[in-house]
Design a protein around this motif. Structure first.
Motif, PDB file in Angstrom:
ATOM      1  N   UNK A 214     -25.798   9.757  15.906  1.00 17.67           N
ATOM      2  CA  UNK A 214     -26.669   9.172  16.423  1.00 17.67           C
ATOM      3  C   UNK A 214     -26.860   8.931  18.102  1.00 17.67           C
ATOM      4  N   UNK A 215     -25.778   8.901  18.603  1.00 14.50           N
ATOM      5  CA  UNK A 215     -25.752   8.649  20.031  1.00 14.50           C
ATOM      6  C   UNK A 215     -26.343  10.102  20.443  1.00 14.50           C
ATOM      7  N   UNK A 216     -25.644  11.018  20.192  1.00 17.05           N
ATOM      8  CA  UNK A 216     -25.809  12.478  20.828  1.00 17.05           C
ATOM      9  C   UNK A 216     -27.339  12.801  20.555  1.00 17.05           C
ATOM     10  N   UNK A 217     -27.967  12.254  19.429  1.00 13.97           N
ATOM     11  CA  UNK A 217     -29.262  12.522  18.945  1.00 13.97           C
ATOM     12  C   UNK A 217     -30.233  11.657  19.939  1.00 13.97           C
ATOM     13  N   UNK A 218     -29.855  10.602  20.516  1.00  5.78           N
ATOM     14  CA  UNK A 218     -30.703  10.111  21.467  1.00  5.78           C
ATOM     15  C   UNK A 218     -30.788  10.670  22.645  1.00  5.78           C
ATOM     16  N   UNK A 219     -29.825  11.631  23.132  1.00  4.56           N
ATOM     17  CA  UNK A 219     -29.753  12.655  24.406  1.00  4.56           C
ATOM     18  C   UNK A 219     -29.176  11.500  25.389  1.00  4.56           C
ATOM     19  N   UNK A 220     -28.164  10.602  25.030  1.00  7.61           N
ATOM     20  CA  UNK A 220     -27.691   9.747  25.914  1.00  7.61           C
ATOM     21  C   UNK A 220     -26.309   9.831  26.144  1.00  7.61           C
ATOM     22  N   UNK A 221     -25.832  10.519  27.371  1.00  8.62           N
ATOM     23  CA  UNK A 221     -24.490  10.936  27.505  1.00  8.62           C
ATOM     24  C   UNK A 221     -23.465   9.660  27.382  1.00  8.62           C
ATOM     25  N   UNK A 222     -23.739   8.550  28.398  1.00 12.46           N
ATOM     26  CA  UNK A 222     -23.105   7.405  28.233  1.00 12.46           C
ATOM     27  C   UNK A 222     -22.786   6.969  26.688  1.00 12.46           C
ATOM     28  N   UNK A 223     -23.830   6.766  25.910  1.00  9.70           N
ATOM     29  CA  UNK A 223     -23.603   6.283  24.514  1.00  9.70           C
ATOM     30  C   UNK A 223     -22.888   7.289  23.716  1.00  9.70           C
ATOM     31  N   UNK A 224     -23.112   8.496  23.816  1.00  6.47           N
ATOM     32  CA  UNK A 224     -22.244   9.379  23.145  1.00  6.47           C
ATOM     33  C   UNK A 224     -20.845   9.405  23.370  1.00  6.47           C
ATOM     34  N   UNK A 225     -20.637   9.217  24.804  1.00  5.48           N
ATOM     35  CA  UNK A 225     -19.184   9.216  25.115  1.00  5.48           C
ATOM     36  C   UNK A 225     -18.699   7.815  24.573  1.00  5.48           C
ATOM     37  N   UNK A 226     -19.199   6.918  24.777  1.00  4.78           N
ATOM     38  CA  UNK A 226     -18.727   5.393  24.120  1.00  4.78           C
ATOM     39  C   UNK A 226     -18.558   5.649  22.589  1.00  4.78           C
ATOM     40  N   UNK A 227     -19.544   6.098  21.966  1.00  2.00           N
ATOM     41  CA  UNK A 227     -19.337   6.348  20.500  1.00  2.00           C
ATOM     42  C   UNK A 227     -18.146   7.171  19.966  1.00  2.00           C
ATOM     43  N   UNK A 228     -17.989   8.333  20.729  1.00  2.00           N
ATOM     44  CA  UNK A 228     -16.764   9.081  20.437  1.00  2.00           C
ATOM     45  C   UNK A 228     -15.354   8.445  21.010  1.00  2.00           C
ATOM     46  N   UNK A 229     -15.423   7.483  21.913  1.00  2.00           N
ATOM     47  CA  UNK A 229     -14.255   6.569  22.419  1.00  2.00           C
ATOM     48  C   UNK A 229     -13.879   6.036  21.218  1.00  2.00           C
ATOM     49  N   UNK A 230     -14.788   5.371  20.622  1.00  2.00           N
ATOM     50  CA  UNK A 230     -14.470   4.382  19.479  1.00  2.00           C
ATOM     51  C   UNK A 230     -13.948   5.156  18.507  1.00  2.00           C
ATOM     52  N   UNK A 231     -14.365   6.404  18.120  1.00  2.00           N
ATOM     53  CA  UNK A 231     -13.743   7.127  17.109  1.00  2.00           C
ATOM     54  C   UNK A 231     -12.344   7.594  17.378  1.00  2.00           C
ATOM     55  N   UNK A 232     -12.119   7.977  18.689  1.00  2.00           N
ATOM     56  CA  UNK A 232     -10.986   8.500  19.024  1.00  2.00           C
ATOM     57  C   UNK A 232      -9.820   7.592  19.187  1.00  2.00           C
ATOM     58  N   UNK A 233     -10.320   6.188  19.404  1.00  2.82           N
ATOM     59  CA  UNK A 233      -9.340   5.289  19.348  1.00  2.82           C
ATOM     60  C   UNK A 233      -8.867   4.981  17.958  1.00  2.82           C
ATOM     61  N   UNK A 234      -9.695   4.852  16.946  1.00  5.75           N
ATOM     62  CA  UNK A 234      -8.891   4.750  15.665  1.00  5.75           C
ATOM     63  C   UNK A 234      -8.573   5.984  14.995  1.00  5.75           C
ATOM     64  N   UNK A 235      -9.204   7.330  15.270  1.00  6.04           N
ATOM     65  CA  UNK A 235      -8.457   8.381  14.695  1.00  6.04           C
ATOM     66  C   UNK A 235      -7.179   8.786  15.417  1.00  6.04           C
ATOM     67  N   UNK A 236      -7.065   8.438  16.486  1.00  4.54           N
ATOM     68  CA  UNK A 236      -5.926   8.728  17.415  1.00  4.54           C
ATOM     69  C   UNK A 236      -4.744   7.709  16.805  1.00  4.54           C
ATOM     70  N   UNK A 238      -4.541   6.610  13.479  1.00  8.43           N
ATOM     71  CA  UNK A 238      -4.334   7.265  12.469  1.00  8.43           C
ATOM     72  C   UNK A 238      -3.229   8.481  12.745  1.00  8.43           C
ATOM     73  N   UNK A 239      -3.619   9.186  13.566  1.00  7.38           N
ATOM     74  CA  UNK A 239      -2.785  10.558  13.667  1.00  7.38           C
ATOM     75  C   UNK A 239      -1.375  10.353  14.015  1.00  7.38           C
ATOM     76  N   UNK A 240      -1.316   9.104  15.086  1.00  5.85           N
ATOM     77  CA  UNK A 240       0.048   8.826  15.393  1.00  5.85           C
ATOM     78  C   UNK A 240       0.817   8.174  14.511  1.00  5.85           C
ATOM     79  N   UNK A 241       0.336   7.373  13.578  1.00  4.05           N
ATOM     80  CA  UNK A 241       0.983   6.978  12.376  1.00  4.05           C
ATOM     81  C   UNK A 241       1.450   7.853  11.688  1.00  4.05           C
ATOM     82  N   UNK A 242       0.802   9.138  11.273  1.00  7.06           N
ATOM     83  CA  UNK A 242       1.218   9.911  10.299  1.00  7.06           C
ATOM     84  C   UNK A 242       2.308  11.076  11.153  1.00  7.06           C
TER      85      UNK A 242
END
Length: 245
Positions: A214-236, A238-242
Protein backbone atom coordinates in the motif's frame (compact mmCIF):
# COMPACT_ATOMS: atom_id res chain seq x y z
CA UNK A 1 25.36 -38.09 -14.99
CA UNK A 2 27.68 -41.00 -14.19
CA UNK A 3 26.50 -43.65 -11.81
CA UNK A 4 27.83 -43.65 -8.33
CA UNK A 5 29.77 -46.90 -7.68
CA UNK A 6 30.08 -48.49 -4.28
CA UNK A 7 33.81 -47.70 -3.95
CA UNK A 8 33.18 -44.00 -4.69
CA UNK A 9 30.83 -43.89 -1.72
CA UNK A 10 33.49 -45.39 0.52
CA UNK A 11 36.14 -42.98 -0.69
CA UNK A 12 33.93 -39.93 -0.15
CA UNK A 13 32.80 -41.12 3.27
CA UNK A 14 36.39 -41.88 4.28
CA UNK A 15 37.53 -38.41 3.23
CA UNK A 16 35.00 -36.61 5.40
CA UNK A 17 36.86 -36.87 8.68
CA UNK A 18 35.86 -34.86 11.74
CA UNK A 19 33.61 -31.83 11.86
CA UNK A 20 34.62 -28.29 12.75
CA UNK A 21 32.80 -26.23 15.35
CA UNK A 22 29.45 -24.54 14.88
CA UNK A 23 25.90 -25.81 14.59
CA UNK A 24 25.55 -29.34 13.14
CA UNK A 25 24.02 -28.01 9.91
CA UNK A 26 26.77 -25.41 9.50
CA UNK A 27 29.52 -27.90 10.31
CA UNK A 28 28.19 -30.48 7.84
CA UNK A 29 27.84 -27.93 5.03
CA UNK A 30 31.33 -26.52 5.59
CA UNK A 31 32.93 -29.97 5.74
CA UNK A 32 31.26 -31.07 2.51
CA UNK A 33 32.32 -27.85 0.81
CA UNK A 34 35.91 -28.46 1.83
CA UNK A 35 35.77 -31.87 0.15
CA UNK A 36 34.02 -30.63 -3.00
CA UNK A 37 36.36 -27.69 -3.60
CA UNK A 38 39.45 -29.94 -3.61
CA UNK A 39 38.46 -31.12 -7.09
CA UNK A 40 38.94 -34.82 -6.30
CA UNK A 41 35.29 -35.70 -6.95
CA UNK A 42 34.10 -35.80 -10.54
CA UNK A 43 31.10 -33.64 -11.49
CA UNK A 44 27.99 -35.79 -11.63
CA UNK A 45 29.18 -38.14 -8.90
CA UNK A 46 26.42 -39.32 -6.62
CA UNK A 47 27.14 -38.67 -2.96
CA UNK A 48 26.74 -41.17 -0.12
CA UNK A 49 23.20 -41.54 1.23
CA UNK A 50 22.06 -39.32 4.10
CA UNK A 51 22.16 -42.27 6.49
CA UNK A 52 25.81 -43.00 5.69
CA UNK A 53 26.80 -39.34 5.92
CA UNK A 54 25.05 -38.91 9.27
CA UNK A 55 26.78 -42.01 10.66
CA UNK A 56 30.20 -40.92 9.41
CA UNK A 57 29.79 -37.36 10.68
CA UNK A 58 28.17 -38.33 13.96
CA UNK A 59 25.15 -36.04 13.47
CA UNK A 60 21.44 -36.57 12.93
CA UNK A 61 20.04 -37.13 9.47
CA UNK A 62 18.06 -33.89 9.72
CA UNK A 63 21.32 -31.91 9.97
CA UNK A 64 22.66 -33.66 6.86
CA UNK A 65 19.38 -33.10 5.02
CA UNK A 66 19.31 -29.37 5.81
CA UNK A 67 22.98 -28.92 4.89
CA UNK A 68 22.40 -30.60 1.52
CA UNK A 69 19.30 -28.47 0.96
CA UNK A 70 21.36 -25.33 1.57
CA UNK A 71 24.08 -26.53 -0.81
CA UNK A 72 21.43 -27.23 -3.46
CA UNK A 73 20.10 -23.68 -3.17
CA UNK A 74 23.66 -22.41 -3.66
CA UNK A 75 24.02 -24.51 -6.82
CA UNK A 76 26.61 -26.91 -5.42
CA UNK A 77 24.64 -30.17 -5.49
CA UNK A 78 21.57 -31.51 -7.25
CA UNK A 79 19.12 -33.35 -4.99
CA UNK A 80 16.97 -35.78 -6.99
CA UNK A 81 14.13 -37.41 -5.03
CA UNK A 82 14.30 -41.18 -5.34
CA UNK A 83 17.73 -41.09 -6.96
CA UNK A 84 20.19 -39.34 -4.65
CA UNK A 85 22.33 -36.23 -4.36
CA UNK A 86 24.84 -35.40 -7.10
CA UNK A 87 27.74 -32.97 -7.33
CA UNK A 88 26.76 -30.48 -10.02
CA UNK A 89 30.08 -29.35 -11.47
CA UNK A 90 33.25 -27.43 -10.74
CA UNK A 91 32.17 -26.36 -7.28
CA UNK A 92 34.83 -23.69 -6.86
CA UNK A 93 33.27 -21.87 -9.84
CA UNK A 94 29.71 -22.31 -8.65
CA UNK A 95 29.99 -20.90 -5.13
CA UNK A 96 28.79 -17.31 -4.70
CA UNK A 97 31.43 -14.86 -3.59
CA UNK A 98 29.51 -14.44 -0.37
CA UNK A 99 30.66 -17.87 0.79
CA UNK A 100 34.19 -16.51 1.13
CA UNK A 101 32.87 -14.09 3.75
CA UNK A 102 31.90 -17.03 5.94
CA UNK A 103 28.30 -15.82 5.99
CA UNK A 104 26.68 -19.21 5.62
CA UNK A 105 24.43 -20.84 8.21
CA UNK A 106 24.48 -20.69 11.97
CA UNK A 107 25.21 -18.05 14.55
CA UNK A 108 26.53 -15.40 14.98
CA UNK A 109 27.25 -14.30 11.41
CA UNK A 110 23.89 -15.35 10.05
CA UNK A 111 22.28 -13.02 12.60
CA UNK A 112 24.49 -10.23 11.23
CA UNK A 113 23.46 -11.20 7.71
CA UNK A 114 19.81 -10.88 8.73
CA UNK A 115 20.53 -7.31 9.85
CA UNK A 116 22.20 -6.48 6.54
CA UNK A 117 19.28 -7.97 4.64
CA UNK A 118 16.88 -5.76 6.61
CA UNK A 119 18.75 -2.60 5.71
CA UNK A 120 18.88 -3.52 2.02
CA UNK A 121 15.18 -4.40 1.90
CA UNK A 122 14.26 -1.05 3.46
CA UNK A 123 16.36 0.82 0.89
CA UNK A 124 14.86 -1.29 -1.91
CA UNK A 125 11.35 -0.37 -0.77
CA UNK A 126 12.28 3.31 -0.76
CA UNK A 127 13.56 3.09 -4.34
CA UNK A 128 10.62 0.99 -5.49
CA UNK A 129 8.14 3.67 -4.42
CA UNK A 130 9.53 6.03 -7.06
CA UNK A 131 10.64 3.52 -9.71
CA UNK A 132 8.16 0.63 -9.84
CA UNK A 133 6.03 0.32 -12.95
CA UNK A 134 2.27 -0.11 -12.83
CA UNK A 135 2.67 -3.68 -14.13
CA UNK A 136 5.21 -4.62 -11.46
CA UNK A 137 3.03 -2.99 -8.79
CA UNK A 138 0.11 -5.14 -9.89
CA UNK A 139 2.27 -8.28 -9.63
CA UNK A 140 3.39 -7.19 -6.16
CA UNK A 141 -0.24 -7.04 -5.06
CA UNK A 142 -0.87 -10.46 -6.56
CA UNK A 143 1.88 -11.94 -4.40
CA UNK A 144 0.15 -10.53 -1.31
CA UNK A 145 -3.09 -12.17 -2.49
CA UNK A 146 -1.22 -15.47 -2.95
CA UNK A 147 0.06 -15.23 0.62
CA UNK A 148 -3.51 -14.77 1.87
CA UNK A 149 -4.76 -17.68 -0.24
CA UNK A 150 -2.04 -19.99 1.12
CA UNK A 151 -2.11 -19.14 4.80
CA UNK A 152 -2.95 -22.79 5.52
CA UNK A 153 -0.15 -24.09 3.27
CA UNK A 154 3.06 -22.80 4.80
CA UNK A 155 5.47 -23.92 2.01
CA UNK A 156 3.31 -22.16 -0.60
CA UNK A 157 2.98 -19.19 1.74
CA UNK A 158 6.77 -18.90 2.11
CA UNK A 159 7.20 -19.11 -1.66
CA UNK A 160 4.70 -16.29 -2.21
CA UNK A 161 6.55 -14.26 0.43
CA UNK A 162 9.86 -14.78 -1.39
CA UNK A 163 8.27 -13.86 -4.73
CA UNK A 164 6.99 -10.60 -3.21
CA UNK A 165 10.50 -9.57 -2.18
CA UNK A 166 12.00 -10.74 -5.48
CA UNK A 167 9.44 -8.73 -7.44
CA UNK A 168 10.15 -5.65 -5.35
CA UNK A 169 13.91 -6.00 -5.84
CA UNK A 170 13.56 -6.40 -9.62
CA UNK A 171 11.37 -3.31 -9.82
CA UNK A 172 14.11 -0.91 -8.69
CA UNK A 173 16.35 -1.41 -11.75
CA UNK A 174 19.54 -1.61 -9.69
CA UNK A 175 21.50 -4.72 -10.66
CA UNK A 176 24.00 -4.49 -7.80
CA UNK A 177 21.30 -4.20 -5.14
CA UNK A 178 19.29 -6.98 -6.81
CA UNK A 179 22.30 -9.33 -6.84
CA UNK A 180 23.11 -8.59 -3.21
CA UNK A 181 19.54 -9.31 -2.10
CA UNK A 182 19.37 -12.52 -4.13
CA UNK A 183 22.66 -13.78 -2.68
CA UNK A 184 21.57 -13.01 0.87
CA UNK A 185 18.20 -14.68 0.35
CA UNK A 186 19.95 -17.80 -0.96
CA UNK A 187 22.14 -17.97 2.13
CA UNK A 188 19.15 -17.41 4.44
CA UNK A 189 16.69 -19.68 2.59
CA UNK A 190 17.16 -22.67 4.90
CA UNK A 191 16.18 -20.41 7.84
CA UNK A 192 13.39 -18.57 6.00
CA UNK A 193 11.68 -21.88 5.31
CA UNK A 194 11.41 -22.60 9.03
CA UNK A 195 10.83 -19.06 10.35
CA UNK A 196 7.03 -19.01 9.94
CA UNK A 197 5.56 -21.99 11.75
CA UNK A 198 2.25 -20.76 13.17
CA UNK A 199 -0.88 -19.37 11.44
CA UNK A 200 -0.77 -16.25 13.59
CA UNK A 201 2.79 -15.54 12.39
CA UNK A 202 1.63 -15.94 8.80
CA UNK A 203 -1.33 -13.62 9.40
CA UNK A 204 0.97 -10.94 10.85
CA UNK A 205 3.35 -11.29 7.91
CA UNK A 206 0.47 -10.83 5.45
CA UNK A 207 -0.55 -7.56 7.06
CA UNK A 208 3.04 -6.35 7.02
CA UNK A 209 3.42 -7.15 3.30
CA UNK A 210 0.06 -5.53 2.56
CA UNK A 211 1.24 -2.37 4.33
CA UNK A 212 4.45 -2.32 2.27
CA UNK A 213 2.45 -2.78 -0.93
CA UNK A 214 0.00 0.00 0.00
CA UNK A 215 2.82 2.40 0.82
CA UNK A 216 4.64 1.70 -2.44
CA UNK A 217 1.33 2.17 -4.31
CA UNK A 218 1.13 5.73 -2.95
CA UNK A 219 4.57 6.41 -4.48
CA UNK A 220 5.77 7.73 -1.13
CA UNK A 221 9.41 6.66 -0.51
CA UNK A 222 9.36 7.55 3.20
CA UNK A 223 6.13 5.63 3.82
CA UNK A 224 7.45 2.62 1.87
CA UNK A 225 10.69 2.58 3.84
CA UNK A 226 8.82 2.88 7.14
CA UNK A 227 6.45 0.03 6.29
CA UNK A 228 9.33 -2.21 5.25
CA UNK A 229 11.23 -1.30 8.43
CA UNK A 230 8.30 -2.55 10.50
CA UNK A 231 8.22 -5.78 8.49
CA UNK A 232 11.99 -6.31 8.68
CA UNK A 233 11.91 -5.80 12.45
CA UNK A 234 9.43 -8.64 13.02
CA UNK A 235 10.70 -10.84 10.17
CA UNK A 236 14.27 -10.43 11.39
CA UNK A 237 13.24 -11.43 14.89
CA UNK A 238 11.54 -14.57 13.55
CA UNK A 239 14.59 -15.48 11.50
CA UNK A 240 16.94 -14.89 14.42
CA UNK A 241 14.84 -17.17 16.64
CA UNK A 242 15.00 -19.93 14.04
CA UNK A 243 18.80 -19.62 13.81
CA UNK A 244 19.48 -19.55 17.56
CA UNK A 245 20.62 -22.91 19.03
Amino acid sequence: MPAYPHDASSEIAASIGSLSGGTPVSAVAKRLLEIFTKGDIEPGTRLPPERQLSTTLGVGRSAVREALAALEILGVVDVRPGSGTYLRGATSELLPQTLSWGLMLGEPRTVELIEVRGALEIYAARLAASRITDQALERLGQHVDEMRANIGDLPAFVEADLQFHSELARSINNTVLLDLLQSIRSLLRVWVDRAVQQPEEAAAAIEEHAAVYAAIATRDPDAAASAMAVHMNTAGARLSRSVAP
